[in-house]
Design a protein around this motif. Structure first.
Motif, PDB file in Angstrom:
ATOM      1  N   TYR A  31       0.794  -1.215   0.000  1.00 46.61           N
ATOM      2  CA  TYR A  31       0.000   0.000   0.000  1.00 46.61           C
ATOM      3  C   TYR A  31       0.831   1.272   0.000  1.00 46.61           C
ATOM      4  O   TYR A  31       0.336   2.340  -0.282  1.00 46.61           O
ATOM      5  N   ASP A 285      -4.053   7.152   5.248  1.00 47.51           N
ATOM      6  CA  ASP A 285      -2.617   6.891   5.331  1.00 47.51           C
ATOM      7  C   ASP A 285      -2.051   6.365   4.010  1.00 47.51           C
ATOM      8  O   ASP A 285      -1.018   6.842   3.537  1.00 47.51           O
ATOM      9  N   HIS A 289       0.803   8.217   1.878  1.00 51.92           N
ATOM     10  CA  HIS A 289       2.097   7.619   1.502  1.00 51.92           C
ATOM     11  C   HIS A 289       2.342   7.837   0.010  1.00 51.92           C
ATOM     12  O   HIS A 289       3.468   8.015  -0.426  1.00 51.92           O
ATOM     13  N   HIS A 328      -0.972   8.968  13.794  1.00 50.95           N
ATOM     14  CA  HIS A 328       0.196   9.775  13.401  1.00 50.95           C
ATOM     15  C   HIS A 328      -0.185  10.543  12.154  1.00 50.95           C
ATOM     16  O   HIS A 328      -1.238  10.266  11.562  1.00 50.95           O
ATOM     17  N   THR A 330       0.700  11.415   8.164  1.00 49.78           N
ATOM     18  CA  THR A 330       1.429  10.797   7.051  1.00 49.78           C
ATOM     19  C   THR A 330       1.591  11.796   5.911  1.00 49.78           C
ATOM     20  O   THR A 330       0.629  12.453   5.520  1.00 49.78           O
ATOM     21  N   HIS A 354       5.490   8.451   7.435  1.00 49.32           N
ATOM     22  CA  HIS A 354       4.863   9.141   8.564  1.00 49.32           C
ATOM     23  C   HIS A 354       5.765  10.286   9.012  1.00 49.32           C
ATOM     24  O   HIS A 354       6.957  10.285   8.738  1.00 49.32           O
TER      25      HIS A 354
HETATM   26 ZN    ZN Z   1       1.395   4.432   7.108  1.00 49.64          ZN
END
Ligand code: ZN
Ligand code: MG
Length: 391
Positions: A31, A285, A289, A328, A330, A354
């Motif tokens: 991913y 997320d 990324h 968190h 990203t 992250h």
């Molecule tokens: Zn991640």
């Protein structure tokens, strides 16, 4: 070198796109790769959804139910980009109690989703990669397990595989987040009432030959694979496995988190002792990324609409605390332009991983006033356990 690697990946993605017309989501480990080929920085505004306003629910008595929303990788830029994309408003605006969560793990300034998830599920800082275990690899009891012990109903909903780091941290105990089959097997050690997400492969095509879906059926679960069938369930235990690994991104899967959240709330709220539900917007997320502005916004908007469903329930029910946060940030996302009238957004990213910045915490309902100011991510779990009286 990094530039070269990225452009190679983009070329690969373009090749794959032409080789097969249908992209089938993210595989368990891939991913993070740059695979969605669209204009990366720009989001073109389109249609907006209406956002209802709800009165604040105050009560001297603590909450009977807690719904925890985790936007994986969701920082303030992801939220504000989405707010702009929806013409300047989100359901999140109903939350007037806000704070900041410090996300660092016991092993790193920048956490991963396993340590971040375990902090939020158990109130313990642990090392990156840890699922429901502390820094010494001892099992730690999660809020979901504590709630179950007290007779509350429990549930997990995610757009990723249900055995991926974030949901796994609430139900499994493994030294490594990559132990997908062991994590899936840990679901059978619990009495979780509802779970909906991807991950069929780890339940049914396993090295040990077990078929966990059959075992779930023997335990009385309805095991269903399509959202249209999952949505129709109005009673009993439910295991919804909607993809082999992760579900495809919003642009391909369409609305999934919204009906999954509604279904879970409807089932769990039938327990008169109360419930704990965790809902994850997992792919905020993934797209961050990938540095995909449009993808990030689409995932965050569906996450917000899911929050809208929980708010509608909580406003009526009046015993429900909703917490929205992230594990968190990203992408190191920044907003370089936007228009609240058209919904257009221009964003840039400083990282494909992250980052270490704190993330927002939002709370609505009885006990919401406890979630303000700066707090450790572990405090969120501890406060939830205290308010739900499941310590
Ligand atoms: Zn991640
Ligand atoms: Mg996650």
């Amino acid at each position: 070198m990094r530039q070269f690697k990225l452009s190679t990946l983009s070329l690969l993605a373009i090749t794959l796109l032409f080789a097969s017309n249908s992209l089938t989501g993210f595989s368990q480990e891939q991913y993070k790769e740059n695979k969605v080929v669209v204009a990366k920085e720009q989001y073109k505004g389109g249609t907006f959804y209406p956002v209802q306003q709800y009165d604040q629910v105050k009560s001297k008595k603590g909450p009977k139910n807690i719904i925890l929303f985790i936007g994986d990788g969701m920082g303030l830029a992801h939220i504000y980009a989405s707010m702009t994309a929806n013409g300047g408003s989100l359901f999140l605006q109903n939350f007037v109690h806000c704070g900041f969560s410090k996300t660092y793990s016991s092993s790193a300034y920048i956490t991963d989703s396993a340590a971040g998830g375990t902090a939020l599920s158990s109130g313990v800082k642990t090392y990156n990669g840890a699922i429901g275990v502390d820094a010494a690899k001892n099992n730690v009891e999660t809020i979901l397990e504590k709630a179950e012990k007290k007779g509350l109903a429990t549930g997990l909903v995610s757009t990723s595989a249900i055995n991926h780091a974030t949901p796994a941290s609430f139900i499994a105990h493994q030294a490594s987040r990559g132990s997908y089959e062991d994590i899936a097997a840990d679901f059978l050690k619990t009495d979780i009432d509802v779970f909906i997400g991807g991950g069929t492969k780890s339940f049914e095509k396993r090295k040990d030959g077990r078929n966990l879906s059959n075992e779930l059926k023997e335990k009385g679960y309805q095991v269903l694979y399509k959202m249209e069938d999952i949505q129709k369930v109005t009673s009993g235990k439910l295991a919804g496995l909607t993809a082999d690994e992760h579900n495809p991104p919003f642009s391909e899967r369409g609305e999934m988190l919204v009906p999954a959240t509604e279904t879970a709330i409807n089932l769990l709220s039938q327990n008169n002792k109360g419930f704990f539900l965790m809902v994850e917007g997992s792919e905020i997320d993934f797209l961050a990324h990938n540095n995909q502005t449009t993808g990030v916004i689409q995932e965050t908007l569906e996450f917000d609409r899911s929050i809208g469903k929980a708010l509608a329930f909580a406003a009526k029910n009046r015993n429900t605390l909703i917490i929205v946060t992230a594990d968190h940030e990203t992408g190191g996302m920044t907003l370089n332009g936007g228009n609240n009238k058209t919904g257009d957004v221009t964003a840039k990213f400083s990282s494909t991983d992250h980052t270490g910045i704190c993330v927002p915490v939002f709370a609505f309902g009885p006990g919401a006033e406890e979630f303000t100011g700066f707090m450790e991510n572990t405090e969120i779990a501890k406060k939830m356990m205290k308010l739900l009286k499941v310590q």
